[in-house]
Design a protein around this motif. Structure first.
Motif, PDB file in Angstrom:
ATOM      1  N   SER A   1       0.807  -1.223   0.000  1.00  0.00           N
ATOM      2  CA  SER A   1       0.000   0.000   0.000  1.00  0.00           C
ATOM      3  C   SER A   1       0.834   1.264   0.000  1.00  0.00           C
ATOM      4  O   SER A   1       0.340   2.343  -0.352  1.00  0.00           O
ATOM      5  N   VAL A   2       2.091   1.142   0.414  1.00  0.00           N
ATOM      6  CA  VAL A   2       2.911   2.334   0.594  1.00  0.00           C
ATOM      7  C   VAL A   2       4.346   2.076   0.153  1.00  0.00           C
ATOM      8  O   VAL A   2       4.763   0.923  -0.010  1.00  0.00           O
ATOM      9  N   VAL A   3       5.082   3.159  -0.027  1.00  0.00           N
ATOM     10  CA  VAL A   3       6.536   3.122  -0.149  1.00  0.00           C
ATOM     11  C   VAL A   3       7.091   3.837   1.065  1.00  0.00           C
ATOM     12  O   VAL A   3       6.678   4.971   1.363  1.00  0.00           O
ATOM     13  N   LEU A   4       7.995   3.188   1.793  1.00  0.00           N
ATOM     14  CA  LEU A   4       8.568   3.763   3.009  1.00  0.00           C
ATOM     15  C   LEU A   4       9.968   4.281   2.722  1.00  0.00           C
ATOM     16  O   LEU A   4      10.809   3.546   2.199  1.00  0.00           O
ATOM     17  N   ASN A   5      10.197   5.535   3.068  1.00  0.00           N
ATOM     18  CA  ASN A   5      11.528   6.127   2.972  1.00  0.00           C
ATOM     19  C   ASN A   5      11.945   6.580   4.366  1.00  0.00           C
ATOM     20  O   ASN A   5      11.517   7.632   4.846  1.00  0.00           O
ATOM     21  N   GLN A   6      12.757   5.747   5.014  1.00  0.00           N
ATOM     22  CA  GLN A   6      13.181   6.027   6.387  1.00  0.00           C
ATOM     23  C   GLN A   6      14.517   6.727   6.396  1.00  0.00           C
ATOM     24  O   GLN A   6      15.434   6.366   5.666  1.00  0.00           O
ATOM     25  N   SER A   7      14.634   7.741   7.237  1.00  0.00           N
ATOM     26  CA  SER A   7      15.891   8.442   7.450  1.00  0.00           C
ATOM     27  C   SER A   7      16.050   8.652   8.947  1.00  0.00           C
ATOM     28  O   SER A   7      15.454   9.547   9.533  1.00  0.00           O
ATOM     29  N   GLY A   8      16.841   7.777   9.580  1.00  0.00           N
ATOM     30  CA  GLY A   8      16.945   7.830  11.032  1.00  0.00           C
ATOM     31  C   GLY A   8      15.625   7.425  11.663  1.00  0.00           C
ATOM     32  O   GLY A   8      15.036   6.402  11.316  1.00  0.00           O
ATOM     33  N   SER A   9      15.112   8.262  12.562  1.00  0.00           N
ATOM     34  CA  SER A   9      13.840   7.957  13.220  1.00  0.00           C
ATOM     35  C   SER A   9      12.652   8.581  12.500  1.00  0.00           C
ATOM     36  O   SER A   9      11.518   8.432  12.934  1.00  0.00           O
ATOM     37  N   VAL A  10      12.908   9.294  11.400  1.00  0.00           N
ATOM     38  CA  VAL A  10      11.845   9.951  10.640  1.00  0.00           C
ATOM     39  C   VAL A  10      11.482   9.097   9.431  1.00  0.00           C
ATOM     40  O   VAL A  10      12.355   8.577   8.731  1.00  0.00           O
ATOM     41  N   LEU A  11      10.176   8.960   9.178  1.00  0.00           N
ATOM     42  CA  LEU A  11       9.700   8.138   8.078  1.00  0.00           C
ATOM     43  C   LEU A  11       8.812   8.951   7.158  1.00  0.00           C
ATOM     44  O   LEU A  11       7.918   9.660   7.602  1.00  0.00           O
ATOM     45  N   SER A  12       9.049   8.849   5.855  1.00  0.00           N
ATOM     46  CA  SER A  12       8.168   9.424   4.850  1.00  0.00           C
ATOM     47  C   SER A  12       7.370   8.281   4.236  1.00  0.00           C
ATOM     48  O   SER A  12       7.941   7.332   3.694  1.00  0.00           O
ATOM     49  N   VAL A  13       6.024   8.375   4.359  1.00  0.00           N
ATOM     50  CA  VAL A  13       5.133   7.332   3.855  1.00  0.00           C
ATOM     51  C   VAL A  13       4.473   7.837   2.578  1.00  0.00           C
ATOM     52  O   VAL A  13       3.793   8.863   2.594  1.00  0.00           O
ATOM     53  N   VAL A  14       4.674   7.127   1.490  1.00  0.00           N
ATOM     54  CA  VAL A  14       4.077   7.492   0.208  1.00  0.00           C
ATOM     55  C   VAL A  14       2.892   6.563  -0.064  1.00  0.00           C
ATOM     56  O   VAL A  14       3.058   5.341  -0.107  1.00  0.00           O
ATOM     57  N   GLY A  15       1.690   7.141  -0.237  1.00  0.00           N
ATOM     58  CA  GLY A  15       0.502   6.344  -0.492  1.00  0.00           C
ATOM     59  C   GLY A  15       0.472   5.807  -1.907  1.00  0.00           C
ATOM     60  O   GLY A  15       0.541   6.574  -2.863  1.00  0.00           O
ATOM     61  N   MET A  16       0.326   4.476  -2.054  1.00  0.00           N
ATOM     62  CA  MET A  16       0.353   3.847  -3.371  1.00  0.00           C
ATOM     63  C   MET A  16      -0.928   3.106  -3.709  1.00  0.00           C
ATOM     64  O   MET A  16      -1.226   2.873  -4.872  1.00  0.00           O
ATOM     65  N   LYS A  17      -1.694   2.714  -2.702  1.00  0.00           N
ATOM     66  CA  LYS A  17      -2.914   1.945  -2.947  1.00  0.00           C
ATOM     67  C   LYS A  17      -3.950   2.339  -1.912  1.00  0.00           C
ATOM     68  O   LYS A  17      -3.671   2.329  -0.704  1.00  0.00           O
ATOM     69  N   ALA A  18      -5.159   2.692  -2.366  1.00  0.00           N
ATOM     70  CA  ALA A  18      -6.198   3.172  -1.451  1.00  0.00           C
ATOM     71  C   ALA A  18      -6.554   2.108  -0.422  1.00  0.00           C
ATOM     72  O   ALA A  18      -6.615   0.916  -0.714  1.00  0.00           O
ATOM     73  N   GLY A  19      -6.773   2.569   0.814  1.00  0.00           N
ATOM     74  CA  GLY A  19      -7.140   1.661   1.899  1.00  0.00           C
ATOM     75  C   GLY A  19      -6.372   1.992   3.158  1.00  0.00           C
ATOM     76  O   GLY A  19      -5.514   2.885   3.179  1.00  0.00           O
ATOM     77  N   LYS A  20      -6.660   1.270   4.226  1.00  0.00           N
ATOM     78  CA  LYS A  20      -5.995   1.505   5.500  1.00  0.00           C
ATOM     79  C   LYS A  20      -4.690   0.718   5.564  1.00  0.00           C
ATOM     80  O   LYS A  20      -4.548  -0.345   4.969  1.00  0.00           O
ATOM     81  N   CYS A  21      -3.747   1.260   6.327  1.00  0.00           N
ATOM     82  CA  CYS A  21      -2.425   0.651   6.441  1.00  0.00           C
ATOM     83  C   CYS A  21      -1.874   0.915   7.840  1.00  0.00           C
ATOM     84  O   CYS A  21      -2.028   2.023   8.368  1.00  0.00           O
ATOM     85  N   ILE A  22      -1.260  -0.093   8.443  1.00  0.00           N
ATOM     86  CA  ILE A  22      -0.646   0.040   9.758  1.00  0.00           C
ATOM     87  C   ILE A  22       0.860   0.243   9.580  1.00  0.00           C
ATOM     88  O   ILE A  22       1.540  -0.592   8.962  1.00  0.00           O
ATOM     89  N   ILE A  23       1.368   1.342  10.129  1.00  0.00           N
ATOM     90  CA  ILE A  23       2.807   1.614  10.123  1.00  0.00           C
ATOM     91  C   ILE A  23       3.344   1.289  11.510  1.00  0.00           C
ATOM     92  O   ILE A  23       2.835   1.796  12.513  1.00  0.00           O
ATOM     93  N   SER A  24       4.371   0.452  11.578  1.00  0.00           N
ATOM     94  CA  SER A  24       4.930   0.022  12.861  1.00  0.00           C
ATOM     95  C   SER A  24       6.413   0.341  12.932  1.00  0.00           C
ATOM     96  O   SER A  24       7.120   0.331  11.917  1.00  0.00           O
TER      97      SER A  24
END
Length: 574
Positions: free
Chosen positions: A123-146
């Motif tokens: 559903s997403v593309v995750l771009n992590q840099s240290g403790s900060v995360l950029s979440v890119v939405g790729m597919k409609a719907g709910k998503c759990i980020i852990s």
């Protein structure tokens, strides 16, 4: 009266001359050596003195365990990330990015390395840099980020919802010409946040979709308006065009004049690149020309104005085309090539033509890394000194930039340096004294690898804050002042022994003059060595060593002479 017999220094003066020539030659040769070699020597001396000092001032490593982690949406209250009109905080428009950050308890916890994951991951593309995360939405719907702590004992989750982009909540409309001749068209411009673009573009593309606006004409017998915002005159007269987002309606009055019916195109086609790269639309914000792919509509061999066409993409998340016919790659989550169909619709005749485009992943050709020590960014250090207990976050950059920035790193000796792989960054944990080679490889282009050798030392008075200062001090004191001082001592003694019968100022001035010449010559030579550079400050430091050496030697000779004279005077008195 017996004439005083002068010392002959038969053997001593040649010994002194040999040492003087040897040291002065060493200085000249040293000036010609590549900086990488001299830096290695300096590092060796720095480590030697660091070990001595830290052995005498050894400090035990104090660790503060991590007790809790908690995810939240970024506290940056700007429209760029989380506080966009028309969306809830937890909503991410398709193709848009939202920032998530992790807070730690206690704040001064020693190990703050975490790893992010998503469910479902497609559903997403995750771009992590240290403790900060950029979440890119790729597919409609709910998503759990852990987020999971480095030891795996702590976890925190946050729910996001990827949604389709909404119509702009606030906008204005305009026309380039409100008087439209029959046989021509005009396209309504939509203005969001000061950006005037055509309706067929996704304005402020990360957040809003102007295609969800609705259009109408009060007098369809005079002019009609289609779902792309194109006004088609039907007869001479006046009408009012309305644009609405369901809540707000904007109007504009237009009139039509006489004209001729357009002739249909006989052979409509599109020319341009059949390939573009994912992320080009994002990268192009800073590089407007490098990643642009213009598409040119043609009627036979005649090029047509791209702005006379409506441009559509079969997958707006994959590739976009603006009103100028400029194609840009946008988002892509898979590693495989994907295909999009571009359609151009003539605003005059309504004729359509299609064009197939392959969208590839952007592969970087260069890879860089950096880390922060005492608020200073240190880039591409192939060798660096750390201390037991350090936790260093290493970040990466690519040329050209890529959407997928993940890196996999390995340590040659995990007992000295262990690694937490955190997506587009890594954390190095310094565990014990020794040397370990760190190898960092791009996930999207495994052939792209950079290395850094980590020397880990015992903690003490010398640490990350002052080890570089110690290195500079050693280089300037031993590499410059001390060597020139030693050379001057032997040079001064040589001139003294060869010109013992002269006044003191004679051999002193020759000796100091030779030292000054050597200072200038060594820095001049370095100016012409490709990896080095001359410095007037270094000339002054070198000459300070010369001056001290000359002064110490003069004082030593003076004291020895006085001692000898006193002894002789005592013997004469007897």
């Amino acid at each position: 009266m017996m004439k005083r017999q002068l010392p002959k220094f038969r053997i001593s003066k040649w010994i002194m001359l040999s040492f003087a020539v040897l040291l002065n030659s060493f200085i000249i040769v040293y000036s010609c050596i590549d900086e990488a070699i001299t830096a290695s020597w300096n590092t060796t001396f720095t480590h030697f003195f660091t070990n001595i000092i830290n052995d005498l001032t050894h400090k035990e490593v104090v660790t503060t365990p991590l007790e809790d982690i908690e995810l939240s949406f970024s506290s940056v209250e700007t429209e760029k990330y989380n506080y966009i009109s028309g969306y809830k905080v937890e909503e991410v428009p398709l193709g848009s990015a939202k920032q998530i950050e992790c807070s730690f308890s206690p704040i001064d916890a020693t190990d703050k390395a975490i790893t992010y994951s998503a469910n479902p991951k497609e559903s997403v593309v995750l771009n992590q840099s240290g403790s900060v995360l950029s979440v890119v939405g790729m597919k409609a719907g709910k998503c759990i980020i852990s987020a999971t702590s480095n030891d795996g004992n702590l976890e925190s989750s946050i729910e996001i919802e990827i949604v389709e982009a909404v119509a702009p909540a606030a906008f204005d409309i305009s026309l380039n010409n409100k008087i439209i001749p029959l046989g021509t068209t005009q396209t309504i411009n939509i203005d969001i946040d000061g950006g005037v673009l055509g309706h067929n573009e996704v304005i402020n593309f990360r957040y809003y979709d102007t295609r969800k606006l609705t259009y109408s004409s009060t007098n369809k017998g005079v002019a009609t308006v289609d779902n792309y915002g194109v006004i088609y005159p039907k007869s001479i007269g006046s009408t009012t065009i309305s644009v609405s987002n369901g809540t707000i309606t904007k109007t504009i009055d237009v009139s039509t004049t006489s004209g001729s019916t357009p002739t249909p195109y006989s052979s409509l086609s599109i020319s341009g690149s059949n390939v573009c790269y994912a992320n080009d639309m994002i990268l192009g914000q800073n590089s407007k020309t490098k990643y642009r792919y213009p598409l040119i509509p043609k009627d036979g061999d005649v090029e047509l104005d791209p702005e006379g066409f409506i441009w559509k993409s079969s997958n707006e998340l994959l590739v976009k085309v603006d009103k100028h016919g400029v194609m840009r790659g946008f988002r892509k989550s898979s590693s495989q090539d994907e295909t999009a169909i571009i359609t151009a619709i003539s605003k005059l005749t309504g004729q359509e033509v299609t064009y197939s485009v392959v969208v590839k992943n952007q592969l970087p050709t260069q890879m860089y890394f950096w880390f922060v020590i005492n608020e200073k960014e240190i880039w591409n250090h192939k060798e660096h000194t750390f201390f037991v207990g350090d936790h260093i976050v290493v970040y990466f950059a690519y040329s050209p930039n890529t959407q997928t920035k993940d890196v996999v790193a390995t340590s040659e000796n995990e007992s000295i340096v262990s690694i937490s792989n955190e997506g587009s960054s890594i954390t190095l944990h310094m565990l014990s004294e020794g040397v370990s080679l760190i190898r960092m490889t791009s996930v999207i282009n495994p052939e792209l690898t950079v290395e850094m050798q980590c020397t880990v030392m015992k903690p003490g008075a010398i640490n990350d804050e002052n080890v570089s200062t110690l290195g500079v001090t050693i280089r300037k004191s031993l590499g410059h002042a001390a060597v020139f001082m030693a050379a001057q001592i032997f040079t001064y003694l040589t001139f003294f022994m060869f010109f013992y019968d002269k006044k003191w100022w004679f051999y002193s001035s020759i000796s100091v003059g030779e030292g000054l010449f050597l200072c200038g010559l060594s820095e001049l030579i370095q100016y012409f060595v490709p990896s080095r550079s001359g410095s007037f400050l270094d000339v002054l430091i070198d000459f300070a060593g010369v001056a001290v050496g000359a002064a110490l030697t003069f004082l030593g000779i003076y004291l020895v002479k006085k001692i000898i004279e006193k002894r002789k005077q005592k013997e004469n008195n007897k």
